[in-house]
Write a protein that holds these residues in place. Structure first.
Motif, PDB file in Angstrom:
ATOM      1  N   LYS A 192      46.454 -78.210 -79.528  1.00  0.00           N
ATOM      2  CA  LYS A 192      45.731 -79.165 -80.375  1.00  0.00           C
ATOM      3  C   LYS A 192      45.281 -78.598 -81.729  1.00  0.00           C
ATOM      4  CE  LYS A 192      45.810 -82.678 -77.581  1.00  0.00           C
ATOM      5  NZ  LYS A 192      46.435 -83.972 -77.960  1.00  0.00           N
ATOM      6  N   ASP A 193      45.267 -77.286 -81.873  1.00  0.00           N
ATOM      7  CA  ASP A 193      44.843 -76.652 -83.135  1.00  0.00           C
ATOM      8  C   ASP A 193      43.445 -77.080 -83.575  1.00  0.00           C
ATOM      9  OD1 ASP A 193      47.279 -75.486 -83.180  1.00  0.00           O
ATOM     10  OD2 ASP A 193      47.987 -76.377 -85.032  1.00  0.00           O
ATOM     11  N   ASN A 194      42.541 -77.277 -82.643  1.00  0.00           N
ATOM     12  CA  ASN A 194      41.225 -77.775 -83.001  1.00  0.00           C
ATOM     13  C   ASN A 194      40.171 -77.155 -82.081  1.00  0.00           C
ATOM     14  OD1 ASN A 194      38.845 -79.720 -82.862  1.00  0.00           O
ATOM     15  ND2 ASN A 194      40.010 -80.592 -84.571  1.00  0.00           N
ATOM     16  N   LEU A 195      39.221 -76.426 -82.672  1.00  0.00           N
ATOM     17  CA  LEU A 195      38.201 -75.740 -81.884  1.00  0.00           C
ATOM     18  C   LEU A 195      37.245 -76.712 -81.207  1.00  0.00           C
ATOM     19  CD1 LEU A 195      37.329 -72.828 -84.345  1.00  0.00           C
ATOM     20  CD2 LEU A 195      38.638 -72.642 -82.220  1.00  0.00           C
ATOM     21  N   ASN A 255      50.463 -65.864 -81.807  1.00  0.00           N
ATOM     22  CA  ASN A 255      50.618 -67.260 -82.229  1.00  0.00           C
ATOM     23  C   ASN A 255      49.262 -67.927 -82.453  1.00  0.00           C
ATOM     24  OD1 ASN A 255      53.402 -67.101 -82.127  1.00  0.00           O
ATOM     25  ND2 ASN A 255      53.526 -67.828 -79.997  1.00  0.00           N
ATOM     26  N   THR A 256      48.306 -67.577 -81.615  1.00  0.00           N
ATOM     27  CA  THR A 256      46.960 -68.137 -81.760  1.00  0.00           C
ATOM     28  C   THR A 256      46.309 -67.667 -83.055  1.00  0.00           C
ATOM     29  OG1 THR A 256      46.684 -68.192 -79.355  1.00  0.00           O
ATOM     30  CG2 THR A 256      44.684 -68.335 -80.683  1.00  0.00           C
ATOM     31  N   GLN A 257      46.492 -66.366 -83.388  1.00  0.00           N
ATOM     32  CA  GLN A 257      45.909 -65.853 -84.631  1.00  0.00           C
ATOM     33  C   GLN A 257      46.506 -66.532 -85.853  1.00  0.00           C
ATOM     34  OE1 GLN A 257      43.228 -63.987 -83.847  1.00  0.00           O
ATOM     35  NE2 GLN A 257      44.123 -64.486 -81.844  1.00  0.00           N
ATOM     36  N   LEU A 260      44.827 -69.941 -86.083  1.00  0.00           N
ATOM     37  CA  LEU A 260      43.463 -69.791 -86.569  1.00  0.00           C
ATOM     38  C   LEU A 260      43.436 -69.516 -88.070  1.00  0.00           C
ATOM     39  CD1 LEU A 260      41.909 -67.629 -83.696  1.00  0.00           C
ATOM     40  CD2 LEU A 260      41.216 -69.949 -84.303  1.00  0.00           C
ATOM     41  N   TYR A 261      44.378 -68.692 -88.523  1.00  0.00           N
ATOM     42  CA  TYR A 261      44.467 -68.366 -89.944  1.00  0.00           C
ATOM     43  C   TYR A 261      44.824 -69.603 -90.765  1.00  0.00           C
ATOM     44  CZ  TYR A 261      46.436 -66.588 -94.290  1.00  0.00           C
ATOM     45  OH  TYR A 261      46.728 -66.381 -95.609  1.00  0.00           O
TER      46      TYR A 261
END
Length: 274
Positions: A192-195, A255-257, A260-261
């Motif tokens: 989802k790319d959403n915190l 991939n997560t970093q 986040l970037y």
């Protein structure tokens, strides 16, 4: 005899040891109380900072209260077991002693014989204050060296982290249930790319953190940035290979970093190029 003089007693042990330099809170208090009886001082108050470092007076509530009372001339003499109990930071020691002397309050050290009202006494005090400051600086340097070596060898650098339980002095063992939560957090965020969405999703599943609290977007971000989960240790900007069990793969972490970037939630330097 000093029948007309009142004394304040200040005792402290550090955060690093329950008994510091072989003298506990009770031992210091008993020695100084007996000293008052033998020398005719009436005890005004006993100020106790238990488990407080001597390097930062802002974290010592009883020390601050002592200084407030000194400014109101509530006692005539301050009794301490030794200078290092009063403090280990040279500037703090000078600050505290100046306030006491400005208010005409004497300082008596049980194990160090000096009188701050004399030039030689002030010289001795400054020497002892410098020694106390040197000891804590040396201790800090030794601790840094120990942790640097520990990191280089892949040892555990923290004690309380979601997904792991401590194993011995330097290792972790995976907490299966908690690591499932960690893996789910990585999966949901990467989808989802959403915190905020991720934290709401995890909370709705009934999951809680190591401390029993619900997850916030910031706590989710902190988890996602931990290279610990893919088997690496970050220490002072450097990355070392750990020897404990992984929770996610290096590719998942990388991939997560990147995500986040791109979302402005992290710096690209946190990515592992492995």
């Amino acid at each position: 005899m000093n029948d007309n003089l009142s004394a304040a007693i200040y005792v402290r042990v550090s955060t690093s040891k329950q008994v510091d330099d072989g003298i506990s809170i009770d031992s210091q208090t008993n020695l100084l109380t007996e000293y008052c009886k033998n020398n005719g001082y009436e005890i005004y108050n006993v100020y106790i900072d238990a488990g407080k470092s001597g390097t930062n007076i802002n974290k010592r509530n009883e020390f601050k209260k002592l200084i407030e009372d000194a400014n109101q001339n509530k006692f005539d003499v301050l009794l301490i077991w030794k200078i290092s109990r009063f403090g280990r930071n040279f500037n703090d020691l000078i600050y505290g002693s100046k306030i006491l002397l400005d208010n005409h309050i004497s300082i008596v050290s049980y194990s160090e014989n000096f009188d701050l009202n004399t030039a030689i006494g002030r010289l001795i005090f400054n020497i002892l204050a410098s020694v106390a400051n040197f000891e804590i600086d040396e201790y800090s340097e030794n601790i840094k060296m120990v942790f640097n070596e520990k990191a280089k060898k892949g040892g555990r650098m923290c004690h309380f982290v979601l997904g792991y339980d401590p194993l011995g002095k330097d290792n972790f063992i995976v907490n299966t249930y908690e690591m499932y939560i960690v893996a789910t957090i990585f999966q949901v965020y990467n989808r989802k790319d959403n915190l905020t969405y991720t934290s709401n999703f995890i909370n709705n599943l009934g999951f809680v953190g190591k401390n029993g609290n619900k997850f916030s977007p910031s706590s989710i971000r902190e988890i996602l940035r931990r290279s610990l989960y893919c088997g690496y240790i970050e220490h002072h900007g450097l990355i070392y290979k750990g020897y404990f069990q992984k929770g996610i793969t290096v590719n998942q972490y990388n991939n997560t970093q990147i995500k986040l970037y791109k979302n402005g939630k992290s710096k690209i330097k946190n990515r592992l190029y492995i």
